[in-house]
Design an enzyme around this catalytic site. Structure first.
Site, short mmCIF file in Angstrom:
data_model
loop_
_atom_site.label_atom_id
_atom_site.label_comp_id
_atom_site.label_asym_id
_atom_site.label_seq_id
_atom_site.Cartn_x
_atom_site.Cartn_y
_atom_site.Cartn_z
N ALA A 63 0.85 -1.19 0.00
CA ALA A 63 0.00 0.00 0.00
C ALA A 63 0.89 1.24 0.00
CB ALA A 63 -0.90 -0.02 1.22
N GLY A 102 -0.42 -5.04 0.66
CA GLY A 102 -1.61 -4.86 -0.15
C GLY A 102 -1.49 -5.50 -1.52
N GLU A 105 -2.48 -9.03 -0.95
CA GLU A 105 -3.92 -9.05 -0.68
C GLU A 105 -4.73 -8.87 -1.97
OE1 GLU A 105 -4.70 -7.54 3.77
OE2 GLU A 105 -3.64 -6.08 2.54
N GLU A 125 3.20 -6.30 7.17
CA GLU A 125 2.63 -5.16 7.89
C GLU A 125 3.01 -5.13 9.36
OE1 GLU A 125 -0.16 -5.73 4.36
OE2 GLU A 125 1.06 -6.98 5.68
#
Length: 688
Positions: A63, A102, A105, A125
């Site tokens: 992200a 991300g 994901e 993370e």
């Protein structure tokens, strides 16, 4: 569609390509056109399958961390994945480089994942004090099983493509063009029957043994050492087993929101950016020198560790000692260290042989003539180091960089003993040098910018964390360590015990307290340094005079009976403290944890502010990087200068003023920059 997301077609297979260099982060300007593309392609009858790929050197590597803690701009990642899971036609993530956070994901939202042989996949993370907030803790267990997911998410360590394939995370591997392979794979999948999104694959969850999961989660919790994120990660993976999908997803988001707003994640995100800033050297256009071979002088504990660090980074190393016996001892220790790694499974026998094969042993200075960098790691005495540099000056190539591994000494004085001060820098490694990540890169007064930039870059290349610092006694880390320990003996004489002080440090989050650390390092090191500077420490000096140097002699501030590494209270030390206090007329009193913090950590913060005033460190965050990576300052507190802002600078100043008024000691005299920081609210504002 946009500058960041494009769509092409190949025989009925739509290829959505993300192009957001350097790492294809999922910023808002990527998410918005990506969502539009997926919605459009979902309803496009001529599209039989959809491939998500990335331009450049990597798949989505995470992200956009700069958006954390700010209002979320829609669509967020969860909304994009939700749309992906409504698409009936095959969706395939074509992974090359890294699929992290991300990025992974996003890939978990697809029906299939294929990865090239060099790819690495993970959810890191936790290293930012967070958990995966886009469904990673709920979807990953459905593919790899809860235990594997627990290990991956709580450690944050990526796995390679072969391991991902074996675990069920990816469906196929490939070599070569990721898009071409993905298109062929997509065409094959389009001919199959109904597809099941990852969210509906519960088979691995139904096989889960909850007691074994809880046992492994408890073991991981013990290693968390006060960090909240690893515990939250484990709970979120457990929720994937025990809760319906949507409930587990909602619980994941609640945990994420709590963590992202907390001080620990703020601290860890601060460190993430701080490490990147610390590595920067003024003059980004400076051309780095080529480093092909490294020489190391000294095969003792530090020299051997430094040589291993370079060999681990793939550099050929010439290891030099003054005698064949010392050289053989050093090489034997290096071989044993690598053998331990092999026995633990962290290194293959083949890799060990490759690294050992990079060493060239010598007792002749002339054999260093072909080295591009030579690191001196000899006894910590100025006369000895000057002699070494004088001899190096005679044999080293004119453009070779000469570095000293001194912990305290004046690098300018060492550089002045050569005819090439522009090529002399400090490289302060931390013991054990093959393990510890920090290297203080010491900016000597006459060091050439390209020499400094080359060394900072080289430190990164061998997997370590460089911080550029100026010249002063002890540089940044050891100078502040001296300030932290200035009141240690006074606290003992006034009534505290070594165990009590060390317990306060452990409760704060340090791996060990100052007295246990002193015993581990060897009390004779500090003793020798004090004698060289004409200083004394009444308790520690008395122990050293008796030959009690800590763990290596079985006695120090603690007892280490029968070769044990576990410290036990030492009654002789307690008696020694009482006797020395009586000699000085000091009546013991009760000393609390707050006072111990105020008289150890607060002076350390004050010294950090002095270091900033003097320009020894360029940024407060550089000091944080030094202390977290080199001295065990708790990661969840972000380093001493970041922690000071959490603790309250006004509070720190007030207590320093109190102790200065009470004792008159300079260690408590508040430096002007600290007062300026209290007024401005930031270190940057105070320094401007």
């Amino acid at each position: 569609m946009s500058n960041f997301v494009s769509v092409t077609s190949d025989g009925g297979v739509a290829v959505v390509t993300i192009d957001n260099p350097p790492v294809n982060a999922l910023s808002f300007h990527v998410r918005e056109p990506l969502m539009q593309a997926l919605v459009s392609l979902r309803d496009e009858p001529d599209v039989a399958a959809i491939v998500i790929a990335c331009a450049g050197r990597t798949f989505v590597a995470g992200a956009d961390i700069t958006e954390f803690g700010k209002p979320v701009q829609q669509p967020d990642l969860r909304a994009i994945i939700a749309v992906l899971e409504t698409i009936a036609k095959p969706t395939i993530a074509a992974i090359h480089g890294t699929a992290l956070g991300g990025g992974l994901e996003l890939a978990l939202g697809c029906h299939f994942r294929i990865a090239d042989a060099g790819a690495r996949l993970g959810l890191p993370e936790v290293k930012l004090g967070l958990l995966p907030g886009g469904g990673g803790t709920v979807r990953l267990p459905r593919l790899v099983g809860p235990l594997k997911a627990l290990s991956m998410i709580v450690s944050g360590t990526p796995i390679d493509a072969s391991e991902a394939l074996a675990a069920g995370l990816v469906d196929a591997g490939f070599d070569g063009d990721p898009i071409a392979h993905a298109v062929r794979f997509a065409a094959e999948m389009a001919e199959r029957g109904p597809l099941t999104p990852v969210r509906d694959r519960d088979g691995r969850l139904e096989q889960a043994e909850l007691p074994e999961f809880d046992r492994q989660a408890a073991e991981l919790a013990k290693k968390a050492r006060g960090l909240e994120a690893p515990i939250a990660c484990a709970q979120s993976v457990r929720n994937a087993i025990t809760l319906p999908f949507e409930a587990a997803l909602s619980a994941e988001r609640e945990l994420f929101a709590k963590l992202v707003a907390g001080d620990q994640s703020r601290a860890q995100r601060h460190l993430f950016f701080a490490e990147r800033e610390a590595a920067k050297v003024a003059g980004k256009d400076v051309i780095r020198r080529k480093i092909a071979r490294v020489g190391v002088i000294g095969a003792g504990t530090m020299g051997g560790g430094i040589a291993m660090a370079f060999a681990n980074g793939g550099f050929p190393v010439t290891l030099m000692e003054t005698s064949r016996e010392a050289l053989e001892r050093g090489l034997t220790t290096i071989d044993k260290n690598y053998a331990v790694s092999v026995s633990r499974g962290s290194l293959s026998e083949e890799a060990k042989q490759q690294r050992v094969g990079l060493f060239k042993a010598s007792t002749n200075y002339a054999d260093l003539a072909d080295c591009d960098l030579i690191v001196e790691a000899v006894f910590e005495e100025m006369a000895v180091k000057k002699e070494v540099f004088s001899r190096l000056d005679a044999v080293a190539r004119p453009d070779a960089i000469l570095a000293t591994n001194t912990s305290y000494l004046d690098v300018n004085e060492i550089a002045a003993s050569t005819s090439r001060p522009q090529n002399v820098v400090g490289m302060h490694f931390f013991s054990p040098a093959n393990v510890m990540k920090l290297v203080e890169v010491v900016r000597a007064e006459k060091a050439a910018p390209d020499a400094l930039a080359t060394i900072a870059d080289l430190v990164r290349r061998i997997g370590k964390v460089p911080v550029v610092v100026g010249v002063c006694h002890g540089f940044v880390g050891n100078r502040m360590l001296t300030a932290r320990g200035a009141e240690s003996e006074a606290l003992l004489l006034e009534g505290a015990t070594p165990q009590q002080i060390d317990r306060v440090f452990a409760d704060f989050g340090w791996p060990m307290g100052p007295f246990q650390m002193g015993d581990l390092a060897g009390l004779d090191i500090g003793w020798r340094n004090r004698k060289a500077r004409g200083q004394t420490a009444v308790i520690a000096d008395a122990l050293c005079e008796q030959g009690h140097f800590g763990q290596k002699t079985g006695r120090g501030f603690y007892l280490y009976e029968n070769g044990s590494r576990t410290p036990a209270p030492n009654p002789e030390v307690e008696a020694l403290i009482r006797d020395k206090a009586a000699d000085k007329g000091i009546a013991p009193r009760a000393i609390g944890a707050d006072e111990i913090i105020e008289r150890t950590l607060y002076p350390m913060i004050n010294e950090g502010a002095k270091i900033l005033e003097e320009g020894i460190a360029a940024r407060a965050s550089d000091i944080d990087v030094v202390w977290v990576n080199g001295y065990g300052f708790p990661v969840g507190k972000g380093g001493p200068m970041f922690w000071a802002s959490l603790e309250g600078v006004d509070k720190i100043i007030g207590r320093l003023d109190h102790w200065h008024e009470r004792t008159g000691k300079d260690i408590f005299r508040v430096t002007p920059l600290l007062r300026q920081m209290a007024a401005s609210g930031s270190w940057e504002g105070a320094a401007s």
